[in-house]
Design a protein around this motif. Structure first.
Motif, mmCIF file in Angstrom:
data_model
loop_
_atom_site.group_PDB
_atom_site.id
_atom_site.type_symbol
_atom_site.label_atom_id
_atom_site.label_comp_id
_atom_site.label_asym_id
_atom_site.label_seq_id
_atom_site.Cartn_x
_atom_site.Cartn_y
_atom_site.Cartn_z
ATOM 1 N N SER A 127 0.823 -1.207 0.000
ATOM 2 C CA SER A 127 0.000 0.000 0.000
ATOM 3 C C SER A 127 0.858 1.259 0.000
ATOM 4 O O SER A 127 0.409 2.316 -0.456
ATOM 5 C CB SER A 127 -0.937 0.005 1.206
ATOM 6 N N GLU A 128 2.089 1.174 0.491
ATOM 7 C CA GLU A 128 2.984 2.325 0.439
ATOM 8 C C GLU A 128 3.267 2.705 -1.008
ATOM 9 O O GLU A 128 3.319 3.890 -1.357
ATOM 10 C CB GLU A 128 4.280 2.017 1.184
ATOM 11 N N SER A 129 3.414 1.692 -1.873
ATOM 12 C CA SER A 129 3.602 1.965 -3.300
ATOM 13 C C SER A 129 2.363 2.617 -3.891
ATOM 14 O O SER A 129 2.451 3.505 -4.748
ATOM 15 C CB SER A 129 3.908 0.659 -4.052
ATOM 16 N N TYR A 130 1.201 2.183 -3.409
ATOM 17 C CA TYR A 130 -0.057 2.771 -3.888
ATOM 18 C C TYR A 130 -0.104 4.262 -3.580
ATOM 19 O O TYR A 130 -0.448 5.077 -4.438
ATOM 20 C CB TYR A 130 -1.236 2.045 -3.248
ATOM 21 N N TYR A 131 0.225 4.628 -2.343
ATOM 22 C CA TYR A 131 0.162 6.039 -1.958
ATOM 23 C C TYR A 131 1.203 6.869 -2.715
ATOM 24 O O TYR A 131 0.943 8.032 -3.055
ATOM 25 C CB TYR A 131 0.354 6.181 -0.452
ATOM 26 N N ASN A 132 2.368 6.296 -2.972
ATOM 27 C CA ASN A 132 3.383 7.005 -3.757
ATOM 28 C C ASN A 132 2.898 7.254 -5.183
ATOM 29 O O ASN A 132 3.053 8.354 -5.720
ATOM 30 C CB ASN A 132 4.683 6.198 -3.777
ATOM 31 N N LEU A 133 2.310 6.224 -5.787
ATOM 32 C CA LEU A 133 1.803 6.373 -7.156
ATOM 33 C C LEU A 133 0.614 7.322 -7.190
ATOM 34 O O LEU A 133 0.462 8.104 -8.141
ATOM 35 C CB LEU A 133 1.398 5.004 -7.713
ATOM 36 N N ASN A 134 -0.227 7.277 -6.182
ATOM 37 C CA ASN A 134 -1.368 8.183 -6.132
ATOM 38 C C ASN A 134 -0.905 9.635 -6.032
ATOM 39 O O ASN A 134 -1.508 10.531 -6.633
ATOM 40 C CB ASN A 134 -2.256 7.832 -4.940
ATOM 41 N N ALA A 135 0.178 9.868 -5.276
ATOM 42 C CA ALA A 135 0.735 11.223 -5.193
ATOM 43 C C ALA A 135 1.279 11.660 -6.557
ATOM 44 O O ALA A 135 1.098 12.814 -6.967
ATOM 45 C CB ALA A 135 1.837 11.278 -4.143
ATOM 46 N N ASP A 136 1.942 10.739 -7.272
ATOM 47 C CA ASP A 136 2.448 11.056 -8.612
ATOM 48 C C ASP A 136 1.296 11.388 -9.558
ATOM 49 O O ASP A 136 1.385 12.343 -10.351
ATOM 50 C CB ASP A 136 3.257 9.876 -9.170
ATOM 51 N N LEU A 137 0.227 10.593 -9.498
ATOM 52 C CA LEU A 137 -0.923 10.829 -10.377
ATOM 53 C C LEU A 137 -1.582 12.168 -10.060
ATOM 54 O O LEU A 137 -1.959 12.918 -10.971
ATOM 55 C CB LEU A 137 -1.934 9.693 -10.226
ATOM 56 N N THR A 138 -1.721 12.473 -8.782
ATOM 57 C CA THR A 138 -2.305 13.760 -8.383
ATOM 58 C C THR A 138 -1.461 14.920 -8.914
ATOM 59 O O THR A 138 -1.991 15.921 -9.412
ATOM 60 C CB THR A 138 -2.411 13.851 -6.850
ATOM 61 N N GLU A 139 -0.145 14.768 -8.816
ATOM 62 C CA GLU A 139 0.747 15.807 -9.320
ATOM 63 C C GLU A 139 0.591 15.982 -10.827
ATOM 64 O O GLU A 139 0.529 17.112 -11.332
ATOM 65 C CB GLU A 139 2.188 15.435 -8.971
ATOM 66 N N GLU A 140 0.490 14.881 -11.560
ATOM 67 C CA GLU A 140 0.318 14.955 -13.013
ATOM 68 C C GLU A 140 -1.014 15.613 -13.368
ATOM 69 O O GLU A 140 -1.093 16.411 -14.308
ATOM 70 C CB GLU A 140 0.395 13.548 -13.609
ATOM 71 N N GLN A 141 -2.056 15.284 -12.627
ATOM 72 C CA GLN A 141 -3.372 15.870 -12.900
ATOM 73 C C GLN A 141 -3.377 17.375 -12.625
ATOM 74 O O GLN A 141 -3.979 18.140 -13.393
ATOM 75 C CB GLN A 141 -4.431 15.172 -12.039
ATOM 76 N N ILE A 142 -2.693 17.798 -11.568
ATOM 77 C CA ILE A 142 -2.615 19.231 -11.267
ATOM 78 C C ILE A 142 -1.821 19.952 -12.351
ATOM 79 O O ILE A 142 -2.190 21.058 -12.789
ATOM 80 C CB ILE A 142 -1.979 19.450 -9.880
ATOM 81 N N ILE A 143 -0.724 19.352 -12.809
ATOM 82 C CA ILE A 143 0.077 19.960 -13.874
ATOM 83 C C ILE A 143 -0.773 20.151 -15.124
ATOM 84 O O ILE A 143 -0.766 21.230 -15.750
ATOM 85 C CB ILE A 143 1.309 19.087 -14.176
#
Length: 444
Positions: A127-143
């Motif tokens: 699940s730690e990998s999940y939260y890391n990837l979710n943070a990356d996806l959120t960053e991409e969506q904001i960009i």
């Protein structure tokens, strides 16, 4: 050293934040697209919350890991028995205990085999990998969100320039017609028509001004910037386009953050199923305790010369639990987990197809936009020539006012179509960069 370098890199962003968050009387600061995106990455509330989820996931792993570690607890009690029970044996009875009892002890337990706990540890780590990837996806969506809004602001500002120029030209014509009307060389209907046209254009000016303000506020909101901050976007960011970028027939989406996130979700569902299966397994744990107990008829348990009787006790053992039957509840949970895994597989296939669709649509939009840009560029040039010629003819009495207004409207439409084509191209370009998995390259 790396920490010092990171701190030095953050200084420009911190200074930018200080400049941009001054009061309403502060001077407007130019904000390039790169600066806007970097500001958003460091200040967006959604990105900050996603990063906090990473910390929360790490603490969740620690919580689950604790279940596999020794569990140690201490306990103590003090009891007063007003009436003491009796043990009767034959014709004799014996008092069971004393009026005052004190007890203190320590208990220890350690899981030796518990498949559910071990599976939970695997899931927590995943699940730690999940939260890391979710943070990356959120960053991409904001960009993506900030970039699209940034270009929308620029396009509406270009429309504002067109409207301002048209209003200036209409007022010139209005003055000419007004003088002609005073000298009996123009009709009242011509004066009224030019006033109507000017009023309509001023109404468009107000609407566009409000639209620009709203888009700027929306941009600042997406960036995590106070909405009362004064910003200025350089018009050079909306550069003209003449050629298409290199396009490929297809793009690999396996490394896209969306797909990797779905893969991790499926892994977590598989581990959940494994945890359900583990309910069939026996569990084995080691237990141990030691206690110290005192009894007395008087409340002198803790005095130096007490009449209390103290004794200790300890025990060490193994606890084995073997599940036998729970009404098929575990089997039902496993079947539900199988359904969730199949749904996750369908989500991955659908997302893969959607990402490929986005890429193909972005290529089509780029081709359409570049063709429209080239056509509208020539169209604007031609419309400007026609307008100048018609205006000259009108001033010399060789063209009617209707012709002048028609050519002016045609010029406005051509200019707006050109800027709209630029916006469509920029948004499609962002989508294409995102489809290639390189959306974060806009930060550099």
């Amino acid at each position: 050293m790396n920490r010092i370098i990171k701190s030095m890199k953050s200084v420009p962003l911190l200074l930018l934040g200080l400049f941009l968050t001054k009061g309403a009387h502060a001077q407007q600061q130019q904000l390039t697209l790169k600066q806007a995106l970097n500001y958003a990455v460091n200040n967006s509330e959604n990105i900050r919350k996603a990063r906090l989820d990473i910390d929360g996931g790490r603490f969740k792993t620690q919580e689950i890991r604790s279940q596999a570690l020794p569990q140690l607890s201490a306990n103590g009690s003090l009891t007063y028995n007003p009436i003491i029970g009796q043990l009767v044996i034959g014709d004799q009875s014996f008092q069971l205990g004393k009026h005052w009892n004190a007890n203190g002890g320590v208990q220890l337990s350690q899981q030796l085999f518990n498949q559910q706990v071990f599976t939970g540890l695997q899931a927590a780590k995943r699940s730690e990998s999940y939260y890391n990837l979710n943070a990356d996806l959120t960053e991409e969506q904001i960009i993506e969100q900030v970039a699209n809004t940034y270009y929308q602001v620029l396009v509406n500002r270009e429309r504002m320039k067109v409207i301002n120029t048209n209003i200036k030209n209409i007022k010139v014509v209005e003055d000419i017609i007004g003088n002609q009307y005073k000298n009996g060389l123009a009709r009242k209907i011509d004066v009224d028509r030019i006033k109507v046209n000017l009023t309509n254009m001023e109404s468009q000016q107000e609407q566009t001004t409000n639209a620009v303000t709203q888009l700027e506020n929306q941009l600042k909101f997406f960036m995590g910037m106070p909405v009362n901050t004064l910003i200025d976007l350089p018009s050079t960011e909306l550069s003209e386009v003449t050629t298409l970028p290199a396009l490929t027939d297809s793009v690999s989406v396996a490394e896209r953050t969306e797909i990797r996130l779905l893969d991790v979700q499926r892994d977590l569902l598989s581990l959940q199923r494994k945890a359900y299966v583990a309910e069939f397994y026996p569990t084995l744990s080691l237990t141990g305790n030691i206690s110290y107990t005192g009894q007395s008829d008087k409340f002198d348990l803790f005095k130096k010369n007490s009449s209390a009787f103290w004794y200790d006790a300890s025990a060490i053992g193994l606890s084995l639990r073997i599940p036998i039957f729970n009404g098929f509840a575990t089997r039902a949970r496993i079947k539900q987990a199988d359904v969730d895994i199949k749904k996750a597989d369908e989500d991955r296939r659908q997302t893969t197809n959607a990402l490929n669709l986005d890429y193909e649509n972005a290529k089509i939009q780029l081709r359409n936009s570049i063709a429209t840009i080239n056509a509208q560029r020539e169209n604007v040039t031609l419309a400007e020539e026609i307008y100048r010629s018609t205006q000259n003819n009108y001033n010399n009495g060789l063209a009617a006012l209707t012709d002048l207004l028609d050519t002016e409207n045609a010029l406005t439409e051509a200019q707006n179509s050109f800027t709209q084509a630029l916006l469509s191209y920029k948004i499609a370009e962002i989508q294409l960069i995102k489809s290639n998995g390189n959306i974060k390259s806009l930060l550099q």
